[in-house]
Design an enzyme around this catalytic site. Structure first.
Site, PDB file in Angstrom:
ATOM      1  N   ARG A 245       1.154  -1.342   0.091  1.00 37.57           N
ATOM      2  CA  ARG A 245       0.341  -0.044  -0.317  1.00 37.57           C
ATOM      3  C   ARG A 245       0.767   1.521  -0.223  1.00 37.57           C
ATOM      4  NH1 ARG A 245      -3.399  -2.612  -1.275  1.00 37.57           N
ATOM      5  NH2 ARG A 245      -5.974  -3.655  -0.654  1.00 37.57           N
ATOM      6  N   GLU A 274      -4.272   8.309  -5.711  1.00 37.26           N
ATOM      7  CA  GLU A 274      -4.462   6.618  -6.193  1.00 37.26           C
ATOM      8  C   GLU A 274      -5.674   7.683  -6.469  1.00 37.26           C
ATOM      9  OE1 GLU A 274      -2.016   2.972  -4.584  1.00 37.26           O
ATOM     10  OE2 GLU A 274      -4.529   2.891  -5.385  1.00 37.26           O
ATOM     11  N   HIS A 293      -1.798   0.189  -9.735  1.00 32.41           N
ATOM     12  CA  HIS A 293      -2.370  -0.428  -8.455  1.00 32.41           C
ATOM     13  C   HIS A 293      -2.990  -1.723  -9.183  1.00 32.41           C
ATOM     14  CE1 HIS A 293      -3.802  -0.730  -3.961  1.00 32.41           C
ATOM     15  NE2 HIS A 293      -3.645  -1.812  -4.766  1.00 32.41           N
TER      16      HIS A 293
END
Length: 348
Positions: A245, A274, A293
């Site tokens: 993360r 993000e 991601h």
């Protein structure tokens, strides 16, 4: 006739044209299950599931939207939030526990794909894949001697987190002949020793590792775990890989260190914000490799996560306790206990 067990899937599984963007996520098991019906939820406004939209569901399969205290406050039927993946920072676990809602994750689905993605990024950095791609695209073929890579063999791998994914990264890297370190206060020393992994403090790992790979969970304790002070411990020849993360790494500090070439480079599948702002200075650095991601998004991950989440749903529908709960204490909640007893009777 008994009331069907209703399952809602968050709408972000779908593309704009209505296809399941992930491909096969095992929905045939829901289709074939007796007494189970499912549908996609309305789009989550501001990224948060609304209480009214989940009020008629017994279980949710959740991808990206947030499940908040407001989501579950009046959801009298809701008993399960099955997270599609292992991160659950988008779920208010405490609120779910208080409401008698179990939260599950899918560690079996992510173990291999995320570990392979970490190895992919490690090798891309060590072989300077992005640099060499640019040489060809910009007509600098003969500059390749200026972009020599470094072999992982004989170098030191540092795993920040030696849990489900960290152990798999360790196993995949064994044939490369790397010295392996891990920093994880919860790791079993005997299991680590049996795999040839030396457990060390985080500061020692960062000072020694040629490749530091972040695989730990994001918790209040690991937020900015790699801050400016700890990042400064890394060798100038070292690389950082993050497949966990973004907020585990203090991104502003990492950007400064990369810009000043105080480490050799980084590969990041995750960022603090993000998506990033278009003017984020990290995006302009030549020694960082970025992914949205999604580096682990493969057919294997999609089906594994889907099957794991659906297994949790079907277990609860049949009155069984699902595997991989984040908040097992929710199983003691009177409402959830009553729900499980009722489901057991219904399937007899």
């Amino acid at each position: 006739m008994p009331e069907p067990f209703r399952v809602g899937l968050t709408r972000d599984f779908l593309t704009d044209d209505g296809r399941i963007g992930w491909g096969d996520i095992g929905l045939r098991r829901l289709d074939e299950a007796d007494g189970v019906v499912w549908d996609f939820l309305p789009a989550a406004e501001n990224g948060e599931l609304a209480a009214a939209d989940v009020a008629g569901d017994d279980a949710l399969i959740v991808l990206g939207p947030r499940v908040t205290a407001a989501t579950v406050a009046d959801a009298d039927r809701l008993s399960l939030v099955a997270r599609f993946g292992v991160g659950y920072d988008n779920v208010d676990v405490a609120a779910c526990t208080e409401a008698g809602v179990l939260v599950t994750i899918t560690p079996d689905g992510v173990r291999r794909p995320v570990a392979v993605s970490a190895l992919t990024l490690l090798l891309a950095l060590s072989h300077r894949v992005l640099d060499k791609d640019r040489l060809v695209r910009t007509g600098r073929w003969n500059d390749k001697l200026d972009h020599m890579g470094v072999s992982p063999s004989g170098r030191t791998l540092g795993l920040i987190g030696w849990g489900n994914i960290g152990r798999e990264v360790s196993r995949l890297c064994e044939p490369l002949g790397m010295t392996q370190l891990a920093a994880d206060p919860y790791a079993d020393p005997q299991a680590a020793a049996a795999r040839g992994v030396e457990l060390v403090e985080l500061e020692q790992l960062l000072a020694r590792a040629d490749f530091a790979v972040v695989t730990c969970a994001l918790t209040p304790q690991t937020h900015h775990l790699l801050d400016a002070g700890r990042l400064a411990l890394m060798k100038p020849t070292a690389f950082l890989v993050n497949v966990a993360r973004g907020p585990i790494v203090e991104q502003s500090a990492l950007t400064e260190i990369l810009a000043e070439r105080r480490i050799a480079g980084a590969a990041l599948d995750v960022l603090e914000a993000e998506p990033p702002r278009p003017d984020d200075p990290l995006l302009s650095l030549p020694n960082v490799l970025l992914a949205p991601h999604a580096i682990a998004w493969t057919d294997e991950l999609a089906l594994g996560n889907g099957e794991g989440a659906i297994a949790a749903v079907l277990d609860l529908a049949a009155g069984r306790e699902p595997a991989h709960p984040v908040n097992p204490q929710a199983l003691d909640h009177p409402r959830l206990r009553a729900r499980i007893r009722h489901s057991r009777k219904a399937v007899r």
